[in-house]
Design a protein around this motif. Sequence first.
Motif, PDB file in Angstrom:
ATOM      1  N   UNK A 185       0.829  -1.204   0.000  1.00  0.00           N
ATOM      2  CA  UNK A 185       0.000   0.000   0.000  1.00  0.00           C
ATOM      3  C   UNK A 185       0.869   1.262   0.000  1.00  0.00           C
ATOM      4  N   UNK A 186       1.879   1.307   0.845  1.00  0.00           N
ATOM      5  CA  UNK A 186       2.762   2.476   0.890  1.00  0.00           C
ATOM      6  C   UNK A 186       3.561   2.622  -0.406  1.00  0.00           C
ATOM      7  N   UNK A 187       3.993   1.504  -0.969  1.00  0.00           N
ATOM      8  CA  UNK A 187       4.721   1.553  -2.239  1.00  0.00           C
ATOM      9  C   UNK A 187       3.846   2.140  -3.340  1.00  0.00           C
ATOM     10  N   UNK A 188       2.594   1.768  -3.352  1.00  0.00           N
ATOM     11  CA  UNK A 188       1.656   2.294  -4.339  1.00  0.00           C
ATOM     12  C   UNK A 188       1.448   3.797  -4.139  1.00  0.00           C
ATOM     13  N   UNK A 189       1.203   4.229  -2.918  1.00  0.00           N
ATOM     14  CA  UNK A 189       0.974   5.654  -2.636  1.00  0.00           C
ATOM     15  C   UNK A 189       2.206   6.494  -2.930  1.00  0.00           C
ATOM     16  N   UNK A 190       3.393   5.945  -2.645  1.00  0.00           N
ATOM     17  CA  UNK A 190       4.634   6.692  -2.815  1.00  0.00           C
ATOM     18  C   UNK A 190       4.852   7.109  -4.270  1.00  0.00           C
ATOM     19  N   UNK A 191       4.306   6.360  -5.199  1.00  0.00           N
ATOM     20  CA  UNK A 191       4.462   6.697  -6.619  1.00  0.00           C
ATOM     21  C   UNK A 191       3.904   8.079  -6.941  1.00  0.00           C
ATOM     22  N   UNK A 192       2.959   8.541  -6.179  1.00  0.00           N
ATOM     23  CA  UNK A 192       2.285   9.803  -6.468  1.00  0.00           C
ATOM     24  C   UNK A 192       2.828  10.983  -5.674  1.00  0.00           C
ATOM     25  N   UNK A 193       3.818  10.757  -4.852  1.00  0.00           N
ATOM     26  CA  UNK A 193       4.395  11.824  -4.027  1.00  0.00           C
ATOM     27  C   UNK A 193       5.337  12.671  -4.875  1.00  0.00           C
ATOM     28  N   UNK A 212       8.647  14.548  -5.166  1.00  0.00           N
ATOM     29  CA  UNK A 212       9.932  14.506  -4.461  1.00  0.00           C
ATOM     30  C   UNK A 212      10.109  13.208  -3.702  1.00  0.00           C
ATOM     31  N   UNK A 213      10.934  13.264  -2.688  1.00  0.00           N
ATOM     32  CA  UNK A 213      11.252  12.078  -1.893  1.00  0.00           C
ATOM     33  C   UNK A 213      10.150  11.852  -0.852  1.00  0.00           C
ATOM     34  N   UNK A 214       9.654  10.636  -0.792  1.00  0.00           N
ATOM     35  CA  UNK A 214       8.637  10.283   0.202  1.00  0.00           C
ATOM     36  C   UNK A 214       9.250   9.340   1.225  1.00  0.00           C
ATOM     37  N   UNK A 215       9.131   9.670   2.491  1.00  0.00           N
ATOM     38  CA  UNK A 215       9.602   8.806   3.573  1.00  0.00           C
ATOM     39  C   UNK A 215       8.401   8.039   4.102  1.00  0.00           C
ATOM     40  N   UNK A 216       8.481   6.736   4.080  1.00  0.00           N
ATOM     41  CA  UNK A 216       7.348   5.900   4.470  1.00  0.00           C
ATOM     42  C   UNK A 216       7.622   5.188   5.787  1.00  0.00           C
ATOM     43  N   UNK A 217       6.550   5.010   6.549  1.00  0.00           N
ATOM     44  CA  UNK A 217       6.637   4.281   7.817  1.00  0.00           C
ATOM     45  C   UNK A 217       5.431   3.363   7.951  1.00  0.00           C
ATOM     46  N   UNK A 218       5.692   2.136   8.325  1.00  0.00           N
ATOM     47  CA  UNK A 218       4.638   1.186   8.658  1.00  0.00           C
ATOM     48  C   UNK A 218       4.344   1.382  10.140  1.00  0.00           C
ATOM     49  N   UNK A 219       3.077   1.608  10.470  1.00  0.00           N
ATOM     50  CA  UNK A 219       2.665   1.841  11.861  1.00  0.00           C
ATOM     51  C   UNK A 219       1.786   0.671  12.289  1.00  0.00           C
ATOM     52  N   UNK A 220       2.200   0.001  13.359  1.00  0.00           N
ATOM     53  CA  UNK A 220       1.503  -1.185  13.845  1.00  0.00           C
ATOM     54  C   UNK A 220       1.172  -1.033  15.325  1.00  0.00           C
TER      55      UNK A 220
END
Length: 73
Positions: free
Chosen positions: A16-24, A26-34
Amino acid sequence: MKANSTRNMVRFAIVQLSDYRRFADGVAHCAVVLPVRPAPDLVELVHSVGFELVVGDDGTYVRITSDGTADLR
């Protein structure tokens, strides 16, 4: 935040984050929150794709580093 810390939820979060990051722009920093710390191999999986990991811990959230320790910054 995902509902639990199972393998399926961690994998789903990464995709899901990989998919969303495509639309950011510049540089997108992603974090999985559990809600809780996942198994050690899942911690490694999250970090292997370059994402941060944040988990619930005694009523607060902490960042889990690639070696599995909690970082309270």
